[in-house]
Structures are given as structure tokens and as C-alpha cells.
Design a protein around this motif. Sequence first.
Motif, mmCIF file in Angstrom:
data_model
loop_
_atom_site.group_PDB
_atom_site.id
_atom_site.type_symbol
_atom_site.label_atom_id
_atom_site.label_comp_id
_atom_site.label_asym_id
_atom_site.label_seq_id
_atom_site.Cartn_x
_atom_site.Cartn_y
_atom_site.Cartn_z
ATOM 1 N N GLN A 1 5.197 30.940 -8.002
ATOM 2 C CA GLN A 1 4.652 29.578 -8.110
ATOM 3 C C GLN A 1 4.661 29.161 -9.581
ATOM 4 O OE1 GLN A 1 0.937 30.142 -5.807
ATOM 5 N NE2 GLN A 1 1.774 28.667 -4.359
ATOM 6 N N THR A 2 5.865 28.898 -10.071
ATOM 7 C CA THR A 2 6.072 28.592 -11.483
ATOM 8 C C THR A 2 7.019 27.403 -11.626
ATOM 9 O OG1 THR A 2 7.971 30.080 -11.727
ATOM 10 C CG2 THR A 2 5.772 31.028 -12.121
ATOM 11 N N TYR A 3 7.085 26.874 -12.852
ATOM 12 C CA TYR A 3 8.035 25.797 -13.137
ATOM 13 C C TYR A 3 8.323 25.784 -14.625
ATOM 14 C CZ TYR A 3 3.877 23.101 -14.625
ATOM 15 O OH TYR A 3 2.724 22.686 -15.252
ATOM 16 N N PHE B 1 11.649 13.997 -13.881
ATOM 17 C CA PHE B 1 12.636 14.338 -12.855
ATOM 18 C C PHE B 1 12.346 15.768 -12.417
ATOM 19 C CE2 PHE B 1 16.724 15.713 -11.195
ATOM 20 C CZ PHE B 1 17.315 14.569 -10.654
ATOM 21 N N VAL B 2 11.845 15.933 -11.209
ATOM 22 C CA VAL B 2 11.539 17.259 -10.662
ATOM 23 C C VAL B 2 12.719 17.721 -9.819
ATOM 24 C CG1 VAL B 2 10.006 18.603 -9.181
ATOM 25 C CG2 VAL B 2 9.053 16.826 -10.659
ATOM 26 N N PHE B 3 13.261 18.893 -10.144
ATOM 27 C CA PHE B 3 14.423 19.424 -9.430
ATOM 28 C C PHE B 3 14.057 20.736 -8.739
ATOM 29 C CE2 PHE B 3 18.222 22.087 -9.147
ATOM 30 C CZ PHE B 3 19.075 21.250 -8.451
ATOM 31 N N ILE B 4 14.351 20.804 -7.433
ATOM 32 C CA ILE B 4 14.065 21.975 -6.613
ATOM 33 C C ILE B 4 15.389 22.642 -6.248
ATOM 34 C CG2 ILE B 4 12.858 22.837 -4.574
ATOM 35 C CD1 ILE B 4 11.552 19.990 -4.393
ATOM 36 N N HIS B 5 15.546 23.897 -6.618
ATOM 37 C CA HIS B 5 16.818 24.575 -6.357
ATOM 38 C C HIS B 5 17.007 24.881 -4.879
ATOM 39 C CE1 HIS B 5 15.373 28.683 -5.473
ATOM 40 N NE2 HIS B 5 14.456 28.495 -6.405
ATOM 41 N N GLY B 6 18.276 25.150 -4.521
ATOM 42 C CA GLY B 6 18.613 25.520 -3.156
ATOM 43 C C GLY B 6 18.741 27.022 -2.983
ATOM 44 N N ASP C 1 11.983 13.647 -18.717
ATOM 45 C CA ASP C 1 11.550 15.027 -18.803
ATOM 46 C C ASP C 1 11.914 15.694 -17.478
ATOM 47 O OD1 ASP C 1 10.469 14.603 -21.288
ATOM 48 O OD2 ASP C 1 8.387 14.950 -20.687
ATOM 49 N N VAL C 2 12.432 16.905 -17.535
ATOM 50 C CA VAL C 2 12.877 17.576 -16.318
ATOM 51 C C VAL C 2 11.984 18.774 -16.026
ATOM 52 C CG1 VAL C 2 14.768 18.773 -15.166
ATOM 53 C CG2 VAL C 2 15.258 16.821 -16.647
ATOM 54 N N ILE C 3 11.549 18.870 -14.793
ATOM 55 C CA ILE C 3 10.770 20.003 -14.316
ATOM 56 C C ILE C 3 11.613 20.761 -13.291
ATOM 57 C CG2 ILE C 3 8.773 20.674 -12.913
ATOM 58 C CD1 ILE C 3 7.254 18.359 -14.288
ATOM 59 N N LEU C 4 11.830 22.036 -13.548
ATOM 60 C CA LEU C 4 12.575 22.900 -12.634
ATOM 61 C C LEU C 4 11.568 23.703 -11.823
ATOM 62 C CD1 LEU C 4 15.303 24.181 -15.125
ATOM 63 C CD2 LEU C 4 15.481 22.271 -13.521
ATOM 64 N N ALA C 5 11.567 23.501 -10.526
ATOM 65 C CA ALA C 5 10.551 24.081 -9.651
ATOM 66 C C ALA C 5 10.998 25.412 -9.076
ATOM 67 C CB ALA C 5 10.239 23.114 -8.514
ATOM 68 N N SER D 1 13.809 15.442 -6.797
ATOM 69 C CA SER D 1 15.169 15.760 -6.397
ATOM 70 C C SER D 1 15.267 17.229 -6.027
ATOM 71 C CB SER D 1 16.145 15.429 -7.540
ATOM 72 O OG SER D 1 17.486 15.636 -7.154
ATOM 73 N N GLY D 2 16.351 17.593 -5.413
ATOM 74 C CA GLY D 2 16.594 18.983 -5.062
ATOM 75 C C GLY D 2 17.945 19.100 -4.412
ATOM 76 N N HIS D 3 18.473 20.311 -4.427
ATOM 77 C CA HIS D 3 19.825 20.562 -3.938
ATOM 78 C C HIS D 3 19.778 21.475 -2.730
ATOM 79 C CE1 HIS D 3 23.648 23.087 -4.271
ATOM 80 N NE2 HIS D 3 24.102 21.889 -3.986
#
Length: 267
Positions: A57-59, A72-77, A101-105, A141-143
Motif C-alpha cells: 500500500q504505497t505510492y 495524474f494518478v496512474f495505476i499499473h496493470g 504531478d504524477v502519482i504512481l499507485a 488513469s491506469g493501464h
Amino acid sequence: MAIYRGMNRQQLDAAYNNSARVADFPGLMRELRARSEVFYSTQDCRRDLRYGTSARQTYDWISCGKPNAPVFVFIHGGYWQNCVKEDFAYSAAGPLAHGYDVILAEYTLAPEASMTRIVTEIGQLLDHLVPQIAGRPLCLSGHSAGGHLAASHRSHPAVTRVMPISGLYDLEPISLGQLNDNLRLTPDEIAAYSPQHHIGPGAPMLITVGGGELPELIRQSDEYAAACQQAGEQAGLLHVKDCDHFQVLDDLADPAGAQLTALTARP
């Protein structure tokens, strides 16, 4: 025997096997991870911040350097059971160049986590971010599986735009093949967490998918966009020309790519 849209199990597995279309998939993932490591080294980034107590549970928060920038929140696949945020960090270059600003979830993967827990964790992340973003616009967003998770939270009050990329919007075919061996989707989860079947009021969306992807991935995006439009929701659809399931992230990383051009053209 056909189990889904005229496909037997073997055909259904092939219909969702994105990695099989890549000549050297392990090599591709090594390349993407290396690109991400170079990207991290050049950015103002706070890594592995926490939104919960579980290990994943990090980002990461990557700053564009502008005060009060949109987020811009991006969720990986990874079909909810593979990959980490560090695999695809390079794709944040595009949104950063547009002043986000980008947040990688990150989130807990199956089989440790059920679909219910995975969806809930993304909600926890968004709740955690609310006081930090202080009302700034937030594009979720997310892929691939991340696109599913983004669409699942388009009604969250912090979310002002959604851009699911090559997402999965109906979990029924996922539940019928080998992808379900780790997910172990229940009938209740299939019903509850298929965005295709829960279209209500939410943030405007730009639904994108690679024009060269597997037909089932394109179908899922097309049908979800059509259903949202029919319900009166703001939902654009973009086929990213000549891109497969992974090249579509190269387009996201490009500030002049089709996805960011379309996203930023809309107020």
C-alpha cells in the motif's frame, strides 16, 4: 465447447494473452524497468509513500515543479496479479511535461488479495490523497487491470477526469479462463466490480486502447464507451493508432502522443 462468445477455454485464454504477442516478453519488461530506473534518476520524486499498513500500500509522488499542479494518478496493470509501479514509471514523462504531478499507485496483488480488496485499496489511496491535493484537479488513469481500477472509481469525489488505458470493463471473460486461477473471482465480485454493468454518474472519461491490440481488448473498450455514452455520461473513445498493449504506454510517455493530446484538448 464454447464458454464465451463462441470461444472455448483455450481460445479465450489466447484472446486475453497480451504477453504472447511480444516476441521476447521478459526482454521487453527488462527494457521497460531499465527505462523507468533512468526516469526516476532524473526526477523530483518521493518514493514509497504509504497510504495503508500493508506492504504494497504505497505510492510514488513525482513533482512537475509547479505549485498547485493538477494531479495524474496512474495505476499499473498486470491482470491484478503481476508487475509493480516501478515497471512502468517511464510513462509518467508525458503527464509531467503537461504540468501534472504524477502519482504512481501500488496495491496488493492476487492471490494474496481478492478483487474486493484490490478495488478497496485504490479507494483508500484516493481517500488518503484528498487532504494532500487540496481540491486540485485529479485525473485517474491506469493501464490494463489499472484501467479497470480507474474506471471502478470514476465516481470518487476527488476524481475530476478518468483516462482508463486498454482496460478490462467486464470481468466475466476473465473469470472463465486461466487468469482466474489466482484471482478466484466470485459471482458477487464479477457482478459488483465490472464497470460495464455499473454505469452511473461520474467524472468525464477518455477511454483509450491501442489500435493494434487483441480484438477482445478493443471490444471491451468500445462496448464500455458505447454504454457510457448511451447512459448520458461524458465518455470519449480513442484508438491509439498502430499501438499494441505495451506500445500504448510509449504513447502516454510522449507529451505529443495521441492520448495526452486528446486529454489536454478537453477542459
